[in-house]
Write an enzyme that holds these catalytic residues in place. Structure first.
Site, PDB file in Angstrom:
ATOM      1  CB  SER A 148      -0.962  -0.058   1.182  1.00 38.80           C
ATOM      2  OG  SER A 148      -1.992   0.883   1.082  1.00 38.80           O
ATOM      3  CG  ASP A 187      -7.096  -2.948  -3.918  1.00 37.36           C
ATOM      4  OD1 ASP A 187      -7.858  -2.458  -3.067  1.00 37.36           O
ATOM      5  OD2 ASP A 187      -5.855  -2.935  -3.809  1.00 37.36           O
ATOM      6  CG  HIS A 236      -5.633  -2.305  -0.181  1.00 40.44           C
ATOM      7  ND1 HIS A 236      -5.090  -1.876  -1.384  1.00 40.44           N
ATOM      8  CD2 HIS A 236      -4.987  -1.588   0.794  1.00 40.44           C
ATOM      9  CE1 HIS A 236      -4.172  -0.961  -1.152  1.00 40.44           C
ATOM     10  NE2 HIS A 236      -4.080  -0.767   0.158  1.00 40.44           N
TER      11      HIS A 236
END
Length: 273
Positions: A101, A222, A251
């Protein structure tokens, strides 16, 4: 970075740990709302082949909240400085970096400052920009993220309860609970500040400056990062960048689809069982 002068320096402040005794160092850096425990499914396997470094990001609930300086951490460069400082203190001179991320772009920025510190960067569910722009689909409108900020301020625990299953993306009770717990333990004011730093960032310019081999790993669907972002990043990073699409949703594939992720990592890291 006053906390560097405290007992244990940045290694102690960020609860850094090293597992395994391989000849190569693999760094695992978690994303927004998580902590180092997010790697618990894949860490034991990877530690059989690498010296694996894990740590908590400065915003994690496991880190002293007094160390979080909103002014300093309003930009990704400061996170990249922390990463470099951490590796220096651990005497790491070369590494493979896996950033999830927001940590994906933190690794990219760090690699532009100290390219010799990284021999390969793996970008897991990463994005250089979350807001839509002309000719670019990041997945969120400005009104979407403003609503996120409003919800965090109005009722933090209700927002955590709502956001966690969206981010996890699959009906996996254990993973939702795990992410909800780590996100819910964060200080609401810190979460809001980090959310603004992440969702309002535009780091697309960084990609063309990354000269390290990269692999992008992305779920098919996602909620946070659309699949088109992976292709955009590949184009900007260069033709030798590889893209691996996981046949899953969500995610956080390191929680919800770790067998799939491990199969990809075996190829990427050239692990032969």
């Amino acid at each position: 970075m006053d906390f560097l002068n405290g007992e244990g320096g940045i290694v102690g402040a960020l609860n850094a740990k090293v597992y395994g005794n391989g000849t190569e160092t693999l760094v695992l850096s978690h994303g927004f709302g998580s902590d180092q425990t997010v790697w618990h499914y894949i860490l034991p396997y990877l530690a059989c082949y690498f010296k694996v470094v894990v740590f908590d990001m400065i915003f994690s609930a496991n880190v002293n909240p007094q160390l979080y300086n909103p002014h300093r951490y309003s930009k990704f460069d400061s996170y990249a400085e922390d990463l470099i400082c951490l590796l220096d203190q651990l005497n790491v001179t070369s590494s493979i970096y896996l950033g999830h991320s927001m940590s994906a772009m933190i690794g990219c920025i760090a690699a532009t400052h100290r390219p010799h510190l990284f021999k390969h960067i793996i970008l897991l569910s990463g994005s250089p920009r979350y807001l839509n722009a002309k000719g670019y689909y990041g997945g969120f409108k400005r009104s979407d993220v403003e609503m996120v900020f409003k919800d965090i301020k109005q009722d933090y625990h209700a927002w955590v309860k709502n956001f966690s299953p969206q981010a996890v993306g699959v009906n996996d009770t254990a993973s939702i609970h795990e992410f909800e717990c780590s996100l819910g333990r964060m200080k609401p004011n810190i979460t809001l500040h980090v959310a603004k730093t992440v969702f309002l960032s535009d780091l697309r310019w960084v990609l063309r400056h990354v000269k390290i081999p990269c692999t992008i790993i992305q779920s098919e669907r996602d909620f946070v990062v659309p699949i088109s972002v992976a292709e955009y990043m590949k184009h900007k990073l260069g033709d030798d960048t590889k893209v691996e699409i996981l046949k899953t949703k969500g995610h956080l594939p390191q929680l919800t689809a770790y067998p799939l992720l491990l199969e990809v990592l075996k190829r990427v890291l050239h692990i032969n069982d």
